[in-house]
Design an enzyme around this catalytic site. Sequence first.
Site, PDB file in Angstrom:
ATOM      1  N   ASP A 347      33.615  36.111  41.221  1.00 38.40           N
ATOM      2  CA  ASP A 347      34.910  36.049  41.883  1.00 38.40           C
ATOM      3  C   ASP A 347      35.999  35.693  40.872  1.00 38.40           C
ATOM      4  O   ASP A 347      35.824  34.798  40.032  1.00 38.40           O
ATOM      5  CB  ASP A 347      34.846  35.003  42.995  1.00 38.40           C
ATOM      6  CG  ASP A 347      36.130  34.883  43.769  1.00 38.40           C
ATOM      7  OD1 ASP A 347      36.509  35.863  44.428  1.00 38.40           O
ATOM      8  OD2 ASP A 347      36.757  33.806  43.723  1.00 38.40           O
ATOM      9  N   GLU A 384      34.904  40.707  39.251  1.00 37.50           N
ATOM     10  CA  GLU A 384      36.143  41.009  39.962  1.00 37.50           C
ATOM     11  C   GLU A 384      37.240  40.829  38.922  1.00 37.50           C
ATOM     12  O   GLU A 384      37.607  39.700  38.593  1.00 37.50           O
ATOM     13  CB  GLU A 384      36.358  40.067  41.141  1.00 37.50           C
ATOM     14  CG  GLU A 384      37.614  40.409  41.933  1.00 37.50           C
ATOM     15  CD  GLU A 384      37.897  39.415  43.049  1.00 37.50           C
ATOM     16  OE1 GLU A 384      38.384  39.856  44.108  1.00 37.50           O
ATOM     17  OE2 GLU A 384      37.644  38.205  42.852  1.00 37.50           O
TER      18      GLU A 384
END
Length: 711
Positions: A347, A384
Amino acid sequence: MATRPAAGNLVLAGRPFPLGAHPEGGGVRFAVTSTVADAVEVCLISEDGSERRVELTERTFGVWHGLVPGVTSGQKYGYRVHGPYDPSRGLRCNPAKILVDPYATRITGGLTDLTAALGYAGDPMHHRRSKIDSLGSVPLSVVTSHGGPDTGVKPEVPFEESVIYEMHVKGFTQRNPEIPPNLRGTYLGLAHPAAIEHLVRLGVTAVELLPVHWFTEEPYLVRTGRKNYWGYSPLGYFAPHAGYASEPGREVAEFRTMVAALHAANIEVILDVVFNHTCEGGLDGPTLSFRGLDAPAYYLHAGRGNVIDLTGCGNTLEPRSPTVIRLVTDSLRYWATEMGVDGFRFDLASTLGRPGGGAFDRDSALLTAITTDPVLSGCKLIAEPWDVTGHGYRVGDFGAQWAEWNGRYRDTVRDFWRGAVGVDDLAFRLSGSSDLYDHNLRRPWQSVNFITAHDGFTLRDLVSYNDKHNEANGEDNRDGTNDNRSWNHGAEGETDDPEIRALRARQARNLLATLLLSTGTPMLVAGDELWRTQGGNNNAYCLDDETSWLDWSGDPDATAMLAFTRRLVHLRAASPALRQPEFFEGRTTPTGRPDLIWFRPDGEEMTEEDWFDSGRRTLMMWIDGSNSQSRTREGELIADHSWLLILHAGDEPVKVTLPGPEFGETLKPTLDTTTPDGSPANPGALTPGSRLTMPARALLLLRAPRDITPQ
């Protein structure tokens, strides 16, 4: 709480590594890092809540350690850190706060009193330590022994064959009537045959689980009585989230059982990991672990003790800190080895490459430590590639071993099918995004293609809403992105208009078909195949209810979308030329034609001038299967049929001339988005060079059969 003295308790020296709490030698060896502490106590908590403090007198390399005899697995514990409290230097030691072990493999309890958890009194930047004891108001660590149910044999699915399914453990199983009520919303629910059967019939090769590291609510959610449903608020990077266990205290065993069940079905497990921030939030947040142990070693700091927030969550982990690098790599290895996990999606991964909060460096210490680790280098690693700052948007910029969520793919495909852009960028996205990844030793499968993700509209909402509707989140609809690139097709939200409903379903099929037929690694989101809606909410992070849980009732629209999605996934699996692990290069194939050719609707090849026509809404893509670069597991090339993909996003039908006889003797319609299940509306074979009418907003895939019998 009562405190019992540790008099007469013999503490042996132990050793500094590995960190954490490890049963051994008739007791438990504790080891925790703090380079700023003057003293560290391990606090053993009894069932009645009383506490026995044992000072760890040995310090090696900044690690406080000792072996406490007589302690066994199941013991609740925490740390109290004595040391400087100077917010202007980022130092926030406070022995009144009991701290979770960053290496705890099990955590119990929760944050029940935010005031008691605050390390400061008054203004968080003033030099006033809170004297309120947090014991009884915050989570505690639990000593555990390694081992448990076998996690099975890892499937080791080649990345180019992967189809990823992003899902939430609870949301996927909570409403499934075929799963026993006591298992719904749990790891064992996901291990249930009914859950496994859905995944197998769908054809996905990996589940990507939203965060399962132990997490707790952020302070602003605690204050308003809401929950963090998604889990992007980590506290324990080694502990499975206890809320997904069907039986309290068995989360480690149940997680391993889940992994084994998925592996037995040849499905990999990828974890969404959050190493960019923690649940402690900004300087006004609670002291639960890292802040009280050694805040400067864990968090990015600016001058005068202020923190740098690249995540939008109040804090950012410091990726150049040896403490953080060790924590991250130790955690990843633990999940890959002890817990059987196959890969990780990072993330806001750009923060991991911004040491000191500065410019992005793909070769930063933390990113390099991950990719050069002998265990982690064999895992699927997905970034990401952005954070909440403009500088953090780094799509295409990660190093050789990283796959990436391709945000450019999402935006371009959404824009094309709503008629907002031409075909120039679309061609790159269909063919593996060579403009982003055909450098730095990367492959097309390192482009993780997606249309929807957990954050943002569901597929159904993407074609049903022009605007977000996040009122239920309690933030006056201010949260969530406004850049949705969506289209409601004539009515905002649900409607009974049959024409609008039919067009929405067709557009959803267009988006799904584009995704599964593009070169790269496709990622589906759980529930899109079941035609799931969130009522226009594009940021349902705090809604642990029917808004977020999958609906398994199976109405006719959902049944049709499921059948179409299954057809697509299995078509991709059976068609090696549509999932090649090498970029198209215009190379000459055994048929004498290039491996990839782009055609205009009139059947002529696209010219350079054609690509700059922003009004084009139709594109034909020819893939020559005689030069397929896909291989068997043994490494042998696999021949395939050739394929013609026709995409038409215009609002009126268009006449299309098919390529001539030199491209094959016949063209067989194989997938048609104008029908609910994707079966061709006109299944008869077409003659090369003939003309056909493409309906408005439609996609058609044709197969040019070849003799692919192994010689």
